[in-house]
Design a protein around this motif. Structure first.
Motif, PDB file in Angstrom:
ATOM      1  N   GLU A 102       0.120   2.044  -2.477  1.00 59.73           N
ATOM      2  CA  GLU A 102      -1.184   2.633  -2.148  1.00 59.73           C
ATOM      3  C   GLU A 102      -1.018   3.809  -1.181  1.00 59.73           C
ATOM      4  O   GLU A 102      -1.693   4.842  -1.315  1.00 59.73           O
ATOM      5  N   ASN A 103      -0.129   3.663  -0.207  1.00 59.57           N
ATOM      6  CA  ASN A 103       0.090   4.739   0.764  1.00 59.57           C
ATOM      7  C   ASN A 103       0.668   5.984   0.105  1.00 59.57           C
ATOM      8  O   ASN A 103       0.288   7.111   0.431  1.00 59.57           O
ATOM      9  N   MET A 104       1.606   5.791  -0.804  1.00 59.50           N
ATOM     10  CA  MET A 104       2.208   6.928  -1.507  1.00 59.50           C
ATOM     11  C   MET A 104       1.155   7.667  -2.336  1.00 59.50           C
ATOM     12  O   MET A 104       1.106   8.899  -2.357  1.00 59.50           O
ATOM     13  N   ASP A 158       8.407  -2.695  -0.316  1.00 58.61           N
ATOM     14  CA  ASP A 158       7.284  -2.879   0.606  1.00 58.61           C
ATOM     15  C   ASP A 158       7.691  -3.726   1.808  1.00 58.61           C
ATOM     16  O   ASP A 158       7.221  -3.513   2.930  1.00 58.61           O
ATOM     17  N   ALA A 207      -2.129   7.676  -1.848  1.00 59.30           N
ATOM     18  CA  ALA A 207      -3.077   8.319  -0.927  1.00 59.30           C
ATOM     19  C   ALA A 207      -2.512   9.629  -0.381  1.00 59.30           C
ATOM     20  O   ALA A 207      -3.260  10.583  -0.119  1.00 59.30           O
ATOM     21  N   ALA A 208      -1.188   9.691  -0.241  1.00 55.69           N
ATOM     22  CA  ALA A 208      -0.539  10.909   0.254  1.00 55.69           C
ATOM     23  C   ALA A 208      -0.325  11.941  -0.845  1.00 55.69           C
ATOM     24  O   ALA A 208       0.190  13.038  -0.589  1.00 55.69           O
ATOM     25  N   GLN A 250       1.035  -2.309  -0.404  1.00 53.11           N
ATOM     26  CA  GLN A 250       0.517  -1.232   0.434  1.00 53.11           C
ATOM     27  C   GLN A 250       1.394   0.011   0.367  1.00 53.11           C
ATOM     28  O   GLN A 250       0.899   1.137   0.433  1.00 53.11           O
ATOM     29  N   LEU A 251       2.687  -0.178   0.217  1.00 52.86           N
ATOM     30  CA  LEU A 251       3.601   0.963   0.080  1.00 52.86           C
ATOM     31  C   LEU A 251       3.149   1.872  -1.061  1.00 52.86           C
ATOM     32  O   LEU A 251       3.103   3.102  -0.910  1.00 52.86           O
ATOM     33  N   ARG A 304       0.082   1.718 -10.340  1.00 51.20           N
ATOM     34  CA  ARG A 304      -0.916   0.997  -9.544  1.00 51.20           C
ATOM     35  C   ARG A 304      -2.052   0.475 -10.416  1.00 51.20           C
ATOM     36  O   ARG A 304      -2.487  -0.682 -10.280  1.00 51.20           O
TER      37      ARG A 304
END
Length: 322
Positions: free
Chosen positions: A285-287, A227, A289-290, A282-283, A263
């Motif tokens: 969470e972003n993965m 991250d 979400a994608a 956040q890294l 997570r």
């Protein structure tokens, strides 16, 4: 624990829980047919257990049968001396369409649903309603202590925690909560041994078990480094694999577990401590979400089904461009 919660202990009489003899385990219900439910079902049928598998998702149940069969085929192909055929082993697996059907007349219920206290307590309560009074209930949670789940049942002395690993792993962590009857823990340990696996007993309840906490410390630090942009996932795994001689590194292993599951486990710790260092980065969470969840979605830190770390030359970095 009340005096009549465990009767017969040390008296020469059969040990009892809630007035009912602790069963020798031969019939198992697994509630949850995701990755871990399938792995546990594989170990149970291979170990000779009559095994019922339930999931609220018809799709998960449908996918579970070929997944378990695939694990069995690969195992038996490596053990040419075994008498059982894959067909014989698979006959021990019964797919069920309700919790009531799955837990009827079993000796042990194993819950392996989402890593969420409310969800697990609801499943515990329903299993408790329909399972025989003598049945034990084990949770294959990664982080939630059994003491937070046992009260959803009328049999807290018969509740304990499991922590299973990958199909090729021999160890299973077994942990009692403060109200677990000694005979329950003994039965759980005996069950693990009967499957040809090694029980690792956690003597005092702690969130995340013992060896799982060691793994959690590793993945937490890895996620922090990624991250912060300090290192790439591939170089983390290269270094780990070169140091320890493992077939994959922490990022590959997180992909196998499922990044959404990773997570959710971190959120359990964060909810417990309130410490910002425990909050999923956040890294991650972003993965999620994608839609990059790891092996199950085809993309995580690596692309699947042919991740880079299995390719010739990858480990020593001969495929990289400087």
């Amino acid at each position: 624990m009340s005096a009549d919660s465990v009767a017969g202990a040390g008296s020469g009489e059969p040990a009892t829980v809630r007035g009912t003899a602790v069963p020798s385990i031969s019939a198992v219900a697994i509630l949850g047919a995701g990755t871990m439910g399938r792995r546990i079902a594989y170990s149970c049928v291979l170990g000779g257990m009559s095994t019922r598998l339930y999931d609220s998702s018809p799709h998960a149940l449908e996918a579970a049968v070929p997944a378990v069969r695939g694990l069995i085929d690969r195992r038996l192909a490596r053990e040419s001396g075994r008498v059982d055929s894959p067909e014989t082993v698979m006959k021990r697996l019964v797919i069920c369409r309700s919790i009531q059907e799955s837990v009827d007349n079993v000796d042990l219920v194993i819950e392996t649903v989402a890593e969420n206290v409310s969800v697990k307590r609801a499943v515990f309560a329903e299993a408790d309603r329909y399972a025989p009074t003598s049945a034990l209930i084990g949770s294959n949670t990664s982080s939630i202590p059994g003491s937070r789940l046992a009260g959803a049942t009328g049999r807290p002395a018969q509740v304990f925690n499991f922590n299973w690993g990958k199909p090729e792993h021999l160890k299973v962590e077994v942990m009692a909560h403060p109200g677990t009857a000694p005979e329950t823990l003994e039965a759980a340990v005996g069950f693990v041994r009967s499957l040809g696996l090694v029980p690792i007993v956690v003597s005092r309840e702690i969130m995340g078990y013992a060896t799982n906490r060691i793994w959690r410390a590793v993945k937490k630090e890895v996620l922090h480094l990624l991250d912060g942009g300090y290192i790439s996932a591939e170089d983390v795994d290269r270094a780990w694999m070169l140091d320890w001689g493992t077939p994959m590194g922490p990022c590959g292993l997180m992909d196998e577990v499922g990044l959404d599951v990773i997570r959710d486990i971190e959120l359990i710790y964060y909810g417990e401590t309130g410490d910002l260092s425990d909050r999923p980065p956040q890294l991650l969470e972003n993965m999620i979400a994608a839609g990059n969840l790891g092996v199950k979605s085809g993309q995580g830190f690596y692309s699947y089904p042919d991740p880079a770390y299995r390719k010739p030359g990858w480990l020593v970095g001969s495929d990289r461009r400087e």
